[in-house]
Design a protein around this motif. Structure first.
Motif, PDB file in Angstrom:
ATOM      1  N   ASP A  90       5.022 -17.838 -12.642  1.00 11.75           N
ATOM      2  CA  ASP A  90       5.099 -17.699 -11.858  1.00 11.75           C
ATOM      3  C   ASP A  90       3.729 -16.877 -11.842  1.00 11.75           C
ATOM      4  O   ASP A  90       3.055 -17.055 -13.547  1.00 11.75           O
ATOM      5  N   GLU A  91       3.005 -16.748 -11.337  1.00 13.36           N
ATOM      6  CA  GLU A  91       1.171 -16.385 -11.246  1.00 13.36           C
ATOM      7  C   GLU A  91       0.980 -15.253 -11.223  1.00 13.36           C
ATOM      8  O   GLU A  91      -0.470 -14.875 -12.119  1.00 13.36           O
ATOM      9  N   PHE A  92       2.035 -13.681 -11.358  1.00 14.36           N
ATOM     10  CA  PHE A  92       1.424 -12.679 -11.122  1.00 14.36           C
ATOM     11  C   PHE A  92       2.744 -11.697 -11.974  1.00 14.36           C
ATOM     12  O   PHE A  92       3.770 -12.512 -11.397  1.00 14.36           O
ATOM     13  N   VAL A  93       2.015 -11.299 -12.381  1.00 14.40           N
ATOM     14  CA  VAL A  93       3.709 -10.580 -13.059  1.00 14.40           C
ATOM     15  C   VAL A  93       3.346  -9.169 -12.569  1.00 14.40           C
ATOM     16  O   VAL A  93       2.527  -8.300 -12.569  1.00 14.40           O
ATOM     17  N   TRP A  94       4.496  -8.160 -12.259  1.00 17.87           N
ATOM     18  CA  TRP A  94       4.479  -7.123 -11.588  1.00 17.87           C
ATOM     19  C   TRP A  94       5.211  -5.666 -12.331  1.00 17.87           C
ATOM     20  O   TRP A  94       6.438  -5.969 -12.372  1.00 17.87           O
ATOM     21  N   LEU A  95       4.132  -5.118 -13.514  1.00 20.49           N
ATOM     22  CA  LEU A  95       5.169  -4.023 -14.039  1.00 20.49           C
ATOM     23  C   LEU A  95       5.387  -2.391 -13.544  1.00 20.49           C
ATOM     24  O   LEU A  95       4.590  -2.152 -13.026  1.00 20.49           O
ATOM     25  N   MET A  96       6.728  -1.969 -13.974  1.00 23.32           N
ATOM     26  CA  MET A  96       6.745  -0.942 -14.038  1.00 23.32           C
ATOM     27  C   MET A  96       8.074  -0.554 -14.798  1.00 23.32           C
ATOM     28  O   MET A  96       9.015  -0.749 -15.280  1.00 23.32           O
ATOM     29  N   ASP A  97       8.011   1.193 -14.990  1.00 25.09           N
ATOM     30  CA  ASP A  97       9.132   1.726 -15.713  1.00 25.09           C
ATOM     31  C   ASP A  97      10.178   1.488 -14.208  1.00 25.09           C
ATOM     32  O   ASP A  97       9.904   1.496 -13.321  1.00 25.09           O
ATOM     33  N   ASP A  98      11.981   2.377 -15.222  1.00 25.60           N
ATOM     34  CA  ASP A  98      12.738   2.173 -14.802  1.00 25.60           C
ATOM     35  C   ASP A  98      13.309   3.707 -13.459  1.00 25.60           C
ATOM     36  O   ASP A  98      14.210   3.626 -12.987  1.00 25.60           O
ATOM     37  N   ASP A  99      11.914   4.252 -13.072  1.00 23.49           N
ATOM     38  CA  ASP A  99      11.839   5.031 -12.766  1.00 23.49           C
ATOM     39  C   ASP A  99      11.477   5.082 -11.534  1.00 23.49           C
ATOM     40  O   ASP A  99      10.608   5.643 -10.476  1.00 23.49           O
ATOM     41  N   THR A 100      10.595   3.925 -11.392  1.00 16.57           N
ATOM     42  CA  THR A 100       9.626   3.175 -10.735  1.00 16.57           C
ATOM     43  C   THR A 100      10.389   2.431  -8.772  1.00 16.57           C
ATOM     44  O   THR A 100      10.679   1.345  -9.476  1.00 16.57           O
ATOM     45  N   VAL A 101       9.909   2.688  -8.023  1.00 16.92           N
ATOM     46  CA  VAL A 101      10.809   3.142  -7.378  1.00 16.92           C
ATOM     47  C   VAL A 101       9.927   2.220  -6.115  1.00 16.92           C
ATOM     48  O   VAL A 101       9.094   2.395  -5.218  1.00 16.92           O
ATOM     49  N   PRO A 102       9.825   0.918  -5.277  1.00 17.93           N
ATOM     50  CA  PRO A 102       8.661   0.286  -5.246  1.00 17.93           C
ATOM     51  C   PRO A 102       9.234   0.237  -3.461  1.00 17.93           C
ATOM     52  O   PRO A 102      10.043   0.959  -3.141  1.00 17.93           O
ATOM     53  N   HIS A 103       7.954   0.803  -2.586  1.00 21.89           N
ATOM     54  CA  HIS A 103       8.001   0.749  -1.162  1.00 21.89           C
ATOM     55  C   HIS A 103       8.431  -0.982  -0.811  1.00 21.89           C
ATOM     56  O   HIS A 103       7.612  -1.725  -1.271  1.00 21.89           O
ATOM     57  N   PRO A 104       9.054  -1.682   0.431  1.00 20.47           N
ATOM     58  CA  PRO A 104       8.969  -2.922   0.596  1.00 20.47           C
ATOM     59  C   PRO A 104       7.891  -3.203   1.304  1.00 20.47           C
ATOM     60  O   PRO A 104       7.957  -4.903   0.493  1.00 20.47           O
ATOM     61  N   GLU A 105       7.481  -3.016   1.677  1.00 22.48           N
ATOM     62  CA  GLU A 105       5.552  -3.577   1.674  1.00 22.48           C
ATOM     63  C   GLU A 105       4.622  -3.367   0.136  1.00 22.48           C
ATOM     64  O   GLU A 105       3.637  -3.880   0.413  1.00 22.48           O
ATOM     65  N   THR A 106       5.278  -2.940  -0.723  1.00 22.90           N
ATOM     66  CA  THR A 106       4.113  -2.698  -1.858  1.00 22.90           C
ATOM     67  C   THR A 106       3.553  -3.905  -2.579  1.00 22.90           C
ATOM     68  O   THR A 106       2.739  -4.170  -2.511  1.00 22.90           O
ATOM     69  N   LEU A 107       4.837  -5.091  -2.852  1.00 18.99           N
ATOM     70  CA  LEU A 107       4.054  -6.004  -3.425  1.00 18.99           C
ATOM     71  C   LEU A 107       3.481  -6.873  -2.401  1.00 18.99           C
ATOM     72  O   LEU A 107       2.491  -7.672  -2.834  1.00 18.99           O
ATOM     73  N   THR A 108       3.887  -6.914  -1.119  1.00 14.82           N
ATOM     74  CA  THR A 108       2.943  -7.530   0.109  1.00 14.82           C
ATOM     75  C   THR A 108       1.427  -7.126   0.230  1.00 14.82           C
ATOM     76  O   THR A 108       0.515  -7.942  -0.295  1.00 14.82           O
ATOM     77  N   ASN A 109       1.747  -6.215   0.178  1.00 14.36           N
ATOM     78  CA  ASN A 109      -0.115  -5.788  -0.355  1.00 14.36           C
ATOM     79  C   ASN A 109      -0.627  -5.634  -1.281  1.00 14.36           C
ATOM     80  O   ASN A 109      -2.569  -5.549  -1.243  1.00 14.36           O
ATOM     81  N   LEU A 110      -0.185  -5.349  -2.879  1.00 15.22           N
ATOM     82  CA  LEU A 110      -0.606  -5.798  -3.651  1.00 15.22           C
ATOM     83  C   LEU A 110      -1.605  -7.315  -3.681  1.00 15.22           C
ATOM     84  O   LEU A 110      -2.192  -8.143  -4.235  1.00 15.22           O
ATOM     85  N   LEU A 111      -0.362  -8.218  -3.053  1.00 12.84           N
ATOM     86  CA  LEU A 111      -0.958  -9.297  -3.111  1.00 12.84           C
ATOM     87  C   LEU A 111      -2.247  -9.798  -2.182  1.00 12.84           C
ATOM     88  O   LEU A 111      -2.516 -10.953  -2.275  1.00 12.84           O
ATOM     89  N   ARG A 112      -1.957  -9.133  -1.240  1.00  9.78           N
ATOM     90  CA  ARG A 112      -2.744  -9.459  -0.405  1.00  9.78           C
ATOM     91  C   ARG A 112      -4.567  -9.150  -0.440  1.00  9.78           C
ATOM     92  O   ARG A 112      -5.256  -9.703  -0.504  1.00  9.78           O
ATOM     93  N   PHE A 113      -3.867  -8.459  -1.140  1.00  8.84           N
ATOM     94  CA  PHE A 113      -5.576  -7.668  -2.223  1.00  8.84           C
ATOM     95  C   PHE A 113      -6.355  -9.052  -2.730  1.00  8.84           C
ATOM     96  O   PHE A 113      -7.057  -9.109  -3.697  1.00  8.84           O
ATOM     97  N   ALA A 114      -5.242  -9.314  -3.843  1.00 10.96           N
ATOM     98  CA  ALA A 114      -4.563 -10.513  -4.793  1.00 10.96           C
ATOM     99  C   ALA A 114      -6.097 -11.619  -3.959  1.00 10.96           C
ATOM    100  O   ALA A 114      -6.666 -12.143  -4.905  1.00 10.96           O
ATOM    101  N   GLN A 115      -5.432 -11.720  -3.151  1.00 15.18           N
ATOM    102  CA  GLN A 115      -5.386 -12.906  -2.824  1.00 15.18           C
ATOM    103  C   GLN A 115      -7.126 -13.108  -1.922  1.00 15.18           C
ATOM    104  O   GLN A 115      -8.321 -13.692  -1.716  1.00 15.18           O
ATOM    105  N   LYS A 116      -7.574 -11.461  -1.384  1.00 10.32           N
ATOM    106  CA  LYS A 116      -8.966 -10.979  -1.027  1.00 10.32           C
ATOM    107  C   LYS A 116      -9.890 -11.425  -2.234  1.00 10.32           C
ATOM    108  O   LYS A 116     -11.019 -11.529  -2.647  1.00 10.32           O
ATOM    109  N   THR A 117      -9.562 -11.033  -3.488  1.00  8.05           N
ATOM    110  CA  THR A 117     -10.454 -10.707  -4.772  1.00  8.05           C
ATOM    111  C   THR A 117      -9.926 -11.130  -5.493  1.00  8.05           C
ATOM    112  O   THR A 117      -9.026 -10.549  -6.771  1.00  8.05           O
ATOM    113  N   PRO A 118      -9.683 -12.941  -5.774  1.00  6.88           N
ATOM    114  CA  PRO A 118      -8.957 -13.222  -6.413  1.00  6.88           C
ATOM    115  C   PRO A 118      -9.657 -12.418  -8.176  1.00  6.88           C
ATOM    116  O   PRO A 118      -8.238 -12.817  -8.798  1.00  6.88           O
ATOM    117  N   GLN A 119     -10.950 -12.255  -8.327  1.00  4.46           N
ATOM    118  CA  GLN A 119     -11.564 -11.995  -9.747  1.00  4.46           C
ATOM    119  C   GLN A 119     -10.562 -10.502 -10.132  1.00  4.46           C
ATOM    120  O   GLN A 119     -11.901  -9.472 -10.021  1.00  4.46           O
TER     121      GLN A 119
END
Length: 299
Positions: free
Chosen positions: A83-112
């Protein structure tokens, strides 16, 4: 844009179930869910083994703390996925449905980038005090209602996205940190390769028992030994900063020491001072090993 999620857990099964469910219901698919178990009790073991192929289960032979857990999780990501990316979290971190979508959208716009950090909220919707974003400009605080993305100095492992080439370059989180500061050191290490960013629309909920920051002046006695690692690790990563950064880090530790000595009403004052001083002294000689992943195996 493929992503592995790494969740580090220790004996918080109810919350862990919620985190895994949230990852499975992510708007953007998570390609691998890697759960690193710091040798939890039998109920956690039975639940995770019962999930079968839904997750990648990494059970440790002993509790290596959050630092050791993330070290093993990032290593597993590098050695057992492509995989291209790793997404790190503790066991009390609850992502929202759109969290990863928005992180990857930023990564696409700002790859460095060195790392991307979420906007971490407590259960009442206010920002989690343990995860306040640290802007590059330390004179500026990021407002709670901001919609603006900002460059950061460091971040925590509570919803943090990193790219494979950055990890290959900087190595793994330091196991010897055990707890506290492993994420600060790691993100500052990454930030020396490329800028790290706060992504305002990538929110998660951090389900801590209460929304308070850590404080050696007021924390309970049973938690006091943890502060040894806090101060030892602060001395280590503070020394890696530029001159002004080192000066600020040392000044902050001195300020906390003086408060412990002089502030009226501190309970168990001597014990607290002893933990701080011991941690600082250990930090002056602390030279942990940074591990690098040399080989990426195909799955």
């Amino acid at each position: 844009m493929t992503t592995s999620a790494v969740v580090v857990t220790f004996n918080r099964l109810t919350m862990l179930k919620e985190v895994i469910a949230a990852l499975q219901n992510s708007q953007t698919k998570v390609n691998h869910i890697i759960v690193v178990d710091n040798h939890s009790d039998q109920d956690t073991y039975e639940y995770l083994t019962g999930l079968g192929s839904q997750i990648e289960y990494v059970r440790l032979d002993e509790n290596l703390g959050g630092a050791g857990g993330f070290n093993r999780g990032v290593r597993y990501f590098m050695e057992h996925t492509q995989d291209e990316f790793v997404w790190l979290m503790d066991d009390d971190t609850v992502p929202h449905p759109e969290t990863l979508t928005n992180l990857l959208r930023f990564a696409q716009k700002t790859p460095q980038f060195g790392f991307l950090a979420s906007d971490v909220r407590w259960t009442d919707g206010h920002r989690a005090k343990m995860n306040n974003p640290a802007p590059k400009n330390r004179l500026h605080k990021i407002p709670e209602n901001t919609t603006k993305n900002e460059e950061l100095m460091n971040a925590t492992f509570v919803s943090l996205l990193m790219a494979r080439p950055v990890i290959a370059h900087i190595g793994l989180p330091i196991t010897e940190f055990f707890i506290w500061g492993d994420d600060i050191e790691y993100t500052e290490r990454a930030g020396r390769v490329a800028p790290g960013y706060f992504v305002a629309d990538a929110r998660v909920t951090h389900k801590m028992k209460s929304n308070v920051g850590s404080d050696i002046l007021t924390d309970t006695l049973d938690r006091l030994p943890r502060y040894f690692y806090s101060y030892r690790n602060k001395v280590y990563y503070g020394a890696k900063r530029n001159f002004l950064g080192r000066l600020k880090s040392d000044a902050r530790i001195l300020y906390e020491f003086l408060k412990l000595c002089l502030k009226p009403g501190i309970q168990n004052r001597r014990q607290r001072i002893h933990v701080l001083v011991s941690g600082v002294q250990a930090g002056r000689h602390f030279q942990p090993v940074i591990e690098y992943v040399k080989e990426i195996k195909s799955k």
